[in-house]
Design an enzyme around this catalytic site. Structure first.
Site, PDB file in Angstrom:
ATOM      1  N   GLU A 283       5.444  -4.660   9.749  1.00  0.00           N
ATOM      2  CA  GLU A 283       5.643  -4.247   8.362  1.00  0.00           C
ATOM      3  C   GLU A 283       5.201  -2.808   8.157  1.00  0.00           C
ATOM      4  O   GLU A 283       4.142  -2.412   8.623  1.00  0.00           O
ATOM      5  CB  GLU A 283       4.831  -5.159   7.431  1.00  0.00           C
ATOM      6  CG  GLU A 283       5.031  -4.860   5.954  1.00  0.00           C
ATOM      7  CD  GLU A 283       4.064  -5.661   5.078  1.00  0.00           C
ATOM      8  OE1 GLU A 283       4.507  -6.642   4.451  1.00  0.00           O
ATOM      9  OE2 GLU A 283       2.869  -5.314   5.025  1.00  0.00           O
TER      10      GLU A 283
ATOM     11  N   TYR B 113       9.672  -0.049   1.342  1.00  0.00           N
ATOM     12  CA  TYR B 113       9.125  -1.180   2.093  1.00  0.00           C
ATOM     13  C   TYR B 113      10.124  -1.595   3.169  1.00  0.00           C
ATOM     14  O   TYR B 113      11.316  -1.759   2.893  1.00  0.00           O
ATOM     15  CB  TYR B 113       8.863  -2.368   1.159  1.00  0.00           C
ATOM     16  CG  TYR B 113       8.396  -3.601   1.898  1.00  0.00           C
ATOM     17  CD1 TYR B 113       7.040  -3.876   2.039  1.00  0.00           C
ATOM     18  CD2 TYR B 113       9.312  -4.484   2.484  1.00  0.00           C
ATOM     19  CE1 TYR B 113       6.601  -4.986   2.746  1.00  0.00           C
ATOM     20  CE2 TYR B 113       8.883  -5.596   3.191  1.00  0.00           C
ATOM     21  CZ  TYR B 113       7.522  -5.841   3.314  1.00  0.00           C
ATOM     22  OH  TYR B 113       7.109  -6.939   4.023  1.00  0.00           O
TER      23      TYR B 113
END
Ligand code: GDP
Ligand code: MN
Length: 385
Positions: free
Chosen positions: A189, A104
């Site tokens: 993101e 992530y």
């Protein structure tokens, strides 16, 4: 907030040198099949619904296909699907990669720190909200100095990377930072960022453009996917208009009074369905235009709460009455008004002549609006709530 669909986010990523699987957006099974047969998208491939909500992987909106027939079947299964209230109109077709690990990475704005922060976690591929705090490294970034070498090294170490993937992560982080700055984003993101052999590849893209910067990005003016068709018309006409889940229309002026009006309705169990902030105008035609737009949302009842200042009570009353006359009888709705302030007497008289009573007290008027909506919702001829 301009939330971009994954494929738009990835188009931006490509510009900033972030590695992606080969892919293309499609809007029909035929289009998808020809992307594969022309070799734009290799097999096996991934078929992904282009909706703004997350959790597509778990929700059946990400599928895999190894043949053109499976591509067609997969696209047909996803297109038109209702995913968390959003209809799937586009899919992204991408070559499937063999994932070693899912990471992530994001840069977002921390409004408390008033700084951008770099978030990295070795636990990618699941929604970040479900990852415990201690498994996420948060590094505030100096907005002008940008990412420092040591910050990148810390990120790489926290992700447990070495060798090839560690080498490719530095430039990846630079690109994410450059995207965040260059596109005036409030969020960039990548989840998951896949480790594939020696490389890191962005399998997902979430880019949100900062609202206050949208004037610098005319390229996104068509992409406000979060607006309803009526909100879209309102934007073009520069009318402040927001659709909600309920059935009562609210017309007020100024953000503060509008919010207070919504609260008053809710206090009596009413559910606001759309609100219109008239702001400051002294043009009855503009008021009428806004009111007609509200009528298109088919409210069960409308509660008008105006405090006359720049927008005088008689201006609103005139606009309202002229708009009411233009609404076909079968589309009309009960209207409860409360108008106070500048030219209140004139406004009240105009309304009264049209058969509309202004109730001066906020609570009583809000309660009356809720009752009017309820009465109509249960009457045989009225629309369902
Ligand atoms: P989200 O669930 O809406 O965030 O959608 P994602 O784009 O993150 O995809 C969900 C999951 O699908 C990912 O976490 C991966 O596990 C899987 N996935 C997506 N693309 C690929 C791919 O190319 N290969 C493989 N093996 N899995 C993929
Ligand atoms: Mn994802």
């Amino acid at each position: 907030m301009v939330k971009l669909a994954e494929w738009r986010g990835k188009e931006i990523f490509r510009k900033y040198g972030i590695a992606l699987p080969p892919g293309h957006v499609a809007r029909s099974a035929d289009e998808a099949a020809s992307l594969v047969s022309q070799g734009t998208v290799p097999l096996p491939c991934v078929i992904k619904a282009q909706v703004l909500a997350g959790g597509r992987g778990k929700g059946g909106a990400v599928r895999f296909a190894s043949t053109i027939d499976e591509v067609r079947a997969g696209v047909n299964a996803i297109l038109g699907l209702d995913f968390k209230g959003e209809k799937v109109k586009e899919i992204l077709l991408e070559g499937k990669v063999a994932i070693d690990r899912e990471l992530y990475v994001s840069v977002t704005l921390d409004r408390t720190l008033r700084l951008p922060v770099l978030l990295t976690s070795a636990r990618g591929g699941v929604e970040i909200e479900s990852v415990p705090d201690e498994a996420i490294l948060r590094q505030p970034i100096h907005p002008f100095a940008g990412l420092a070498q040591y910050e990148k090294r810390r990120a790489i170490a926290s992700l447990g990377l070495s060798g090839g993937p560690a080498k490719s992560l530095g430039p990846l982080l630079d690109s994410v930072w450059a995207t965040f700055n260059g596109e005036d984003a409030e969020l960039v993101e990548i989840n998951p960022l896949a480790v594939v052999g020696d490389r890191v590849i962005a399998l997902d893209a979430k880019v949100i453009i900062e609202d206050d910067a949208t004037f610098r990005h005319p390229e996104y003016s068509e992409v406000r996917d979060d607006r309803t068709p009526l909100e879209e018309i309102a934007r073009e006409k520069e009318i402040a208009f927001v659709q909600l889940d309920g059935n009562i229309g609210v017309i007020a002026n100024g953000a503060g009074l509008t919010m207070a009006t919504l609260d008053a309705l809710m206090q009596f169990g009413g559910r606001p369905g759309v609100f219109l902030d008239l702001g400051g105008t002294d043009d009855p035609a503009k008021v009428a235009e806004a009111f007609l737009l509200m009528a298109k949302a088919k409210p069960t009842a409308v509660f008008l709460n105006i405090f006359g200042g720049v927008t005088r009570c008689d201006t609103v009353a005139k606009g309202l009455v002229s708009a009411m006359e233009q609404i076909p009888a079968e589309d009309r709705f009960p209207l409860v008004a409360r108008i106070r302030g500048n030219n209140e007497a004139e406004g009240t008289a105009i309304l009264r002549a049209a058969g509309i009573i202004s109730i001066p007290d906020l609570k009583s008027s809000a309660e009356a609006a809720v009752r009017a909506a309820a009465a109509r919702a249960i009457s045989p001829g009225g629309p369902a709530a």
